[in-house]
Design a protein around this motif. Structure first.
Motif, PDB file in Angstrom:
ATOM      1  N   GLY A  33      15.480 -14.398 -45.935  1.00 22.24           N
ATOM      2  CA  GLY A  33      16.126 -15.095 -44.475  1.00 22.24           C
ATOM      3  C   GLY A  33      16.324 -16.378 -44.506  1.00 22.24           C
ATOM      4  O   GLY A  33      15.777 -17.232 -44.612  1.00 22.24           O
TER       5      GLY A  33
ATOM      6  N   GLY B  60      17.291 -17.771 -41.501  1.00 21.11           N
ATOM      7  CA  GLY B  60      17.257 -18.093 -39.913  1.00 21.11           C
ATOM      8  C   GLY B  60      16.933 -19.722 -39.912  1.00 21.11           C
ATOM      9  O   GLY B  60      16.921 -20.130 -40.878  1.00 21.11           O
ATOM     10  N   LEU B  61      16.400 -19.924 -38.781  1.00 16.61           N
ATOM     11  CA  LEU B  61      15.984 -21.396 -38.630  1.00 16.61           C
ATOM     12  C   LEU B  61      14.534 -21.728 -39.622  1.00 16.61           C
ATOM     13  O   LEU B  61      14.760 -22.755 -40.456  1.00 16.61           O
TER      14      LEU B  61
ATOM     15  N   GLY C 294      13.765 -20.034 -42.314  1.00 20.72           N
ATOM     16  CA  GLY C 294      14.001 -19.740 -43.805  1.00 20.72           C
ATOM     17  C   GLY C 294      14.713 -21.132 -44.350  1.00 20.72           C
ATOM     18  O   GLY C 294      14.673 -21.409 -45.246  1.00 20.72           O
TER      19      GLY C 294
ATOM     20  N   GLU D 230      20.028 -13.655 -47.382  1.00 23.43           N
ATOM     21  CA  GLU D 230      20.162 -13.477 -46.284  1.00 23.43           C
ATOM     22  C   GLU D 230      21.133 -12.034 -45.952  1.00 23.43           C
ATOM     23  O   GLU D 230      22.211 -11.998 -46.726  1.00 23.43           O
TER      24      GLU D 230
ATOM     25  N   ASN E 144      19.446 -20.474 -26.087  1.00 22.98           N
ATOM     26  CA  ASN E 144      19.189 -21.721 -26.023  1.00 22.98           C
ATOM     27  C   ASN E 144      17.472 -21.875 -26.408  1.00 22.98           C
ATOM     28  O   ASN E 144      16.727 -21.368 -25.762  1.00 22.98           O
TER      29      ASN E 144
ATOM     30  N   LYS F 191      20.344  -7.480 -48.390  1.00 26.03           N
ATOM     31  CA  LYS F 191      19.060  -7.188 -47.721  1.00 26.03           C
ATOM     32  C   LYS F 191      17.849  -6.674 -48.419  1.00 26.03           C
ATOM     33  O   LYS F 191      17.779  -5.869 -49.236  1.00 26.03           O
ATOM     34  N   LEU F 192      16.651  -7.277 -48.217  1.00 23.26           N
ATOM     35  CA  LEU F 192      15.659  -7.037 -48.803  1.00 23.26           C
ATOM     36  C   LEU F 192      15.002  -5.646 -48.563  1.00 23.26           C
ATOM     37  O   LEU F 192      15.005  -5.206 -47.440  1.00 23.26           O
TER      38      LEU F 192
ATOM     39  N   GLY G 180      11.963 -12.879 -39.974  1.00 21.30           N
ATOM     40  CA  GLY G 180      12.036 -12.615 -38.529  1.00 21.30           C
ATOM     41  C   GLY G 180      10.763 -11.346 -38.261  1.00 21.30           C
ATOM     42  O   GLY G 180       9.912 -10.875 -39.046  1.00 21.30           O
TER      43      GLY G 180
ATOM     44  N   ASP H 291       8.530 -16.113 -37.814  1.00 21.84           N
ATOM     45  CA  ASP H 291       8.435 -14.933 -36.649  1.00 21.84           C
ATOM     46  C   ASP H 291       8.004 -13.699 -37.726  1.00 21.84           C
ATOM     47  O   ASP H 291       7.358 -12.845 -37.216  1.00 21.84           O
TER      48      ASP H 291
ATOM     49  N   PRO I 153       8.561 -15.844 -25.482  1.00 23.47           N
ATOM     50  CA  PRO I 153       9.161 -17.403 -25.635  1.00 23.47           C
ATOM     51  C   PRO I 153       8.665 -18.200 -24.456  1.00 23.47           C
ATOM     52  O   PRO I 153       9.317 -19.312 -24.336  1.00 23.47           O
TER      53      PRO I 153
ATOM     54  N   GLY J  82       8.129 -21.686 -25.266  1.00 21.52           N
ATOM     55  CA  GLY J  82       9.202 -22.436 -25.933  1.00 21.52           C
ATOM     56  C   GLY J  82       8.614 -22.838 -27.262  1.00 21.52           C
ATOM     57  O   GLY J  82       9.070 -24.304 -27.921  1.00 21.52           O
TER      58      GLY J  82
ATOM     59  N   MET K  93       9.946 -21.016 -32.578  1.00 20.59           N
ATOM     60  CA  MET K  93      10.565 -21.713 -33.691  1.00 20.59           C
ATOM     61  C   MET K  93       9.861 -23.294 -34.077  1.00 20.59           C
ATOM     62  O   MET K  93       9.528 -23.424 -35.103  1.00 20.59           O
TER      63      MET K  93
HETATM   64  C1  LIG Z   1      14.789 -15.537 -25.511  1.00 17.93           C
HETATM   65  C2  LIG Z   1      14.185 -16.425 -26.415  1.00 17.93           C
HETATM   66  C3  LIG Z   1      14.210 -17.794 -25.967  1.00 17.93           C
HETATM   67  C4  LIG Z   1      13.206 -18.458 -27.254  1.00 17.93           C
HETATM   68  N1  LIG Z   1      13.208 -19.782 -26.838  1.00 17.93           N
HETATM   69  C5  LIG Z   1      12.453 -20.558 -27.706  1.00 17.93           C
HETATM   70  C6  LIG Z   1      12.388 -21.943 -27.235  1.00 17.93           C
HETATM   71  O1  LIG Z   1      12.565 -22.401 -26.399  1.00 17.93           O
HETATM   72  N2  LIG Z   1      11.501 -22.598 -28.313  1.00 17.93           N
HETATM   73  C7  LIG Z   1      11.199 -22.257 -29.627  1.00 17.93           C
HETATM   74  O2  LIG Z   1      10.607 -22.765 -30.446  1.00 17.93           O
HETATM   75  N3  LIG Z   1      11.482 -20.788 -29.771  1.00 17.93           N
HETATM   76  C8  LIG Z   1      12.010 -19.916 -29.055  1.00 17.93           C
HETATM   77  N4  LIG Z   1      12.160 -18.844 -29.338  1.00 17.93           N
HETATM   78  C9  LIG Z   1      11.741 -18.176 -30.500  1.00 17.93           C
HETATM   79  C10 LIG Z   1      12.665 -18.380 -31.775  1.00 17.93           C
HETATM   80  O3  LIG Z   1      13.925 -17.977 -31.429  1.00 17.93           O
HETATM   81  C11 LIG Z   1      12.151 -17.741 -32.902  1.00 17.93           C
HETATM   82  O4  LIG Z   1      10.759 -18.159 -32.930  1.00 17.93           O
HETATM   83  C12 LIG Z   1      12.917 -18.296 -34.255  1.00 17.93           C
HETATM   84  O5  LIG Z   1      14.307 -17.933 -34.183  1.00 17.93           O
HETATM   85  C13 LIG Z   1      12.271 -17.689 -35.480  1.00 17.93           C
HETATM   86  O6  LIG Z   1      13.104 -17.985 -36.494  1.00 17.93           O
HETATM   87  P1  LIG Z   1      12.656 -17.167 -37.970  1.00 17.93           P
HETATM   88  O7  LIG Z   1      13.679 -17.704 -38.858  1.00 17.93           O
HETATM   89  O8  LIG Z   1      11.340 -16.968 -38.364  1.00 17.93           O
HETATM   90  O9  LIG Z   1      13.229 -15.679 -37.577  1.00 17.93           O
HETATM   91  P2  LIG Z   1      14.882 -15.295 -37.171  1.00 17.93           P
HETATM   92  O10 LIG Z   1      15.322 -16.350 -36.433  1.00 17.93           O
HETATM   93  O11 LIG Z   1      14.520 -13.810 -36.733  1.00 17.93           O
HETATM   94  O12 LIG Z   1      15.528 -15.150 -38.627  1.00 17.93           O
HETATM   95  C14 LIG Z   1      15.143 -14.156 -39.614  1.00 17.93           C
HETATM   96  C15 LIG Z   1      16.513 -14.177 -40.740  1.00 17.93           C
HETATM   97  O13 LIG Z   1      15.966 -13.197 -41.689  1.00 17.93           O
HETATM   98  C16 LIG Z   1      17.184 -12.457 -41.799  1.00 17.93           C
HETATM   99  N5  LIG Z   1      16.756 -10.968 -42.370  1.00 17.93           N
HETATM  100  C17 LIG Z   1      15.806 -10.315 -41.558  1.00 17.93           C
HETATM  101  N6  LIG Z   1      15.549  -9.189 -42.336  1.00 17.93           N
HETATM  102  C18 LIG Z   1      16.159  -9.324 -43.768  1.00 17.93           C
HETATM  103  C19 LIG Z   1      16.147  -8.709 -44.945  1.00 17.93           C
HETATM  104  N7  LIG Z   1      15.190  -7.405 -45.066  1.00 17.93           N
HETATM  105  N8  LIG Z   1      16.785  -9.168 -45.914  1.00 17.93           N
HETATM  106  C20 LIG Z   1      17.415 -10.390 -45.833  1.00 17.93           C
HETATM  107  N9  LIG Z   1      17.256 -11.098 -44.636  1.00 17.93           N
HETATM  108  C21 LIG Z   1      16.860 -10.498 -43.609  1.00 17.93           C
HETATM  109  C22 LIG Z   1      17.983 -12.045 -40.456  1.00 17.93           C
HETATM  110  O14 LIG Z   1      19.223 -11.912 -40.472  1.00 17.93           O
HETATM  111  C23 LIG Z   1      17.643 -13.685 -40.079  1.00 17.93           C
HETATM  112  O15 LIG Z   1      18.879 -14.485 -40.214  1.00 17.93           O
HETATM  113  C24 LIG Z   1      12.860 -17.797 -28.202  1.00 17.93           C
HETATM  114  C25 LIG Z   1      13.250 -16.514 -28.493  1.00 17.93           C
HETATM  115  C26 LIG Z   1      13.722 -15.997 -27.657  1.00 17.93           C
HETATM  116  C27 LIG Z   1      13.984 -14.526 -27.995  1.00 17.93           C
END
Ligand SMILES: Cc1cc2nc3c(=O)[nH]c(=O)nc-3n(C[C@H](O)[C@H](O)[C@H](O)COP(=O)(O)OP(=O)(O)OC[C@H]3O[C@@H](n4cnc5c(N)ncnc54)[C@H](O)[C@@H]3O)c2cc1C
Length: 473
Positions: free
Chosen positions: A20, A22-23, A25, A43, A62, A144-145, A189, A328, A335, A338, A341
């Protein structure tokens, strides 16, 4: 971008796979590369910096970056942190919009503290750009894992990936690729495949709960004036609280605001015609409609995706020193504080500190992480859930305003010994989430006693006044 530029630490021989990009990872990759590990990120999406990558507009979110997130970025590399956060907009308080369009500002802290608005996709791209500066980080997109086991040498993880269709253009389409690593970090995620695989090897407690709330993204464009582009106060998080539902808006650098409607599923799905949407928005969010535009509201509400909100929690987060989940993948939360992340970034900082503390003996580090981190993650998941009522309802009540003032006054009198809950969670990353709850419970009880005392004193004075009047008759 050509690789370089970063002084690499003494290289270690172990290789880590991070699932992953994302932020969280990305931050994990930067942090473990800094520790000297050879890092490969997988990813399943395409590189978002490619022009051909599918439009992400409808789900642009945002985020509010606050102290915990910033501390975690700083801990990896201060200059990197400054680079990726260069386009944040500080929000120093909430602006509450009532049904008549009146606005009331409520500062977050007494010392002008701010949480900071940033576009999630933009931040992700900035972090991906940082990965490109390291020669011991490699990113593989479009994989994809699908499966993980621990059948490698010395029980090492073997991970199996499928090439995702979107970027597959060879005869090998969908062929499974297998890799072996010393350890794996799952940052994939809320619907984490790493966590799912881990559950086969660990007696993991797991819970998932959908909130009866969905969200829809709306957009407030910049104003027409060339001099001043913001249609609303740019340094506030705007809230239109309406008890069971609400609208919020966070500022963007170009003068626009990303706005989000949150409401129960039944209500949201019942607004299924142009007339119903217009009636609902004109009744509840008239001033916001004037900014967004009536046609745009209707279009967004009827065509943008309606997204669900899920809370997941699990325990433990690791399997020996071979696999661990963060962000996540380990704890998705609603959320409303906030913190999703910010907490995920903090996971990485805490994990890295433990790896150093255990002198790179990963099993002890990962085990200690699971045991000590659980209470903090449970705490923030609870706080986030409770904050929905605070944002959508309590901020509208006089009692809330009075208690906020009393809380602030106590902080002024007692300094660091008395910190409002929001301050501890958002501006004091040195205080554990679990301690924030403990301290706030004690302070809440003391405030209630004070309230009783004030009401009691008031009642006693009133009684004395009444008695004096009655006696003199
Ligand atoms: C409406 C909303 C508002 C938010 N506001 C805030 C805020 O103000 N402040 C804050 O701190 N947080 C906020 N968040 C939460 C924040 O967006 C998440 O906590 C954060 O994005 C989590 O990051 P992550 O990298 O753990 O997961 P993700 O961002 O979900 O990244 C996971 C990554 O893994 C990849 N992936 C998934 N499965 C696989 C697989 N099988 N193989 C390979 N890759 C894979 C995905 O494509 C993705 O790129 C908000 C969330 C929402 C929905």
């Amino acid at each position: 971008m050509s690789k370089i530029l970063i002084d690499e630490p003494e290289p270690r021989k172990e290789k880590v796979a991070i699932v992953g990009a994302g932020l969280v990872g990305c931050l994990a990759a930067l942090s473990f590369a800094r520790l000297g590990y050879k890092v490969t990120l997988y990813e399943y999406r395409d590189d978002p910096r490619n022009e051909t990558t599918v439009d992400r507009n409808l789900r642009s979110i945002n985020l509010a970056v606050s102290d915990r997130g910033i501390r975690a970025l700083n801990a990896v590399d201060l200059e990197m942190s400054i680079r990726v956060l260069k386009n944040i907009l500080p929000m120093r308080g909430r602006m509450i919009h009532d049904v008549d369009g009146h606005q009331t500002s409520m500062k977050y802290g007494l010392h002008n503290e701010a949480i900071n608005s940033i576009d999630r996709a933009y931040l992700n791209i900035e972090l991906l750009n940082e990965l490109d500066r390291h020669k011991n980080i490699k990113v593989n997109y479009g994989l994809k894992l699908m499966k993980m086991d621990f059948s490698g040498k010395n029980g090492n993880p073997r991970i199996y990936f499928e090439k995702t269709k979107k970027v597959a253009n060879t005869l090998e389409e969908n062929a499974i690729r297998t890799f072996e690593y010393n350890f794996v970090i799952g940052a994939d995620g809320a619907y984490s495949a790493t966590r799912f695989q881990l559950q086969k090897f660990v007696r993991m407690d797991f819970s998932q709960e959908y909130m009866d709330c969905c969200y829809i993204e709306l957009y407030i464009p910049p104003g027409a004036s060339k001099k001043y582009k913001f249609q609303l106060h740019p340094n506030r998080l705007h809230i239109w609280p309406r008890n069971k539902f609400m609208l919020i808006a966070l500022p963007n650098f170009d003068g626009s605001f990303t706005s989000t409607f949150f409401g129960p599923w039944d209500l949201t799905e019942s607004l299924d015609t142009r007339e119903k949407v217009i009636d609902f928005f004109q009744t509840n969010f008239k001033d916001a409609v004037d900014l967004i535009g009536l046609e745009q509201v209707v279009e967004a509400f009827l065509t943008h995706p309606k997204c669900s909100l899920v809370c997941t929690s699990c325990f433990p987060y690791n399997y020996k020193g071979k696999c661990i989940i963060v962000g996540d993948a380990a704890h998705s939360m609603v959320p409303f504080y906030g913190q999703g992340m910010n907490c995920g970034f903090e996971d990485v900082r805490v994990l890295v500190e433990l790896v150093k503390k255990h002198e790179y003996e990963l099993e002890s580090a990962f085990n200690e992480y699971s045991v000590t981190r659980q209470q903090d993650l449970d705490a923030i998941i609870t706080l986030a859930r409770n904050n929905y009522t605070e944002m959508s309802h309590n901020v509208n009540t006089t009692r809330y305003a009075v208690r906020k003032k009393m809380d602030a006054a106590m902080h002024l009198i007692f300094g660091d010994k008395w910190l409002p809950l929001y301050t501890m969670v958002s501006f004091r990353g040195d205080i554990r989430y679990s301690d924030c709850i403990k301290r706030s419970k004690v302070q809440g009880w003391l405030l209630s006693q004070l309230e009783l005392g004030v009401y009691g004193l008031g009642a006693w004075l009133a009684f004395k006044a009444i008695r004096a009047v009655v006696r003199d008759r």
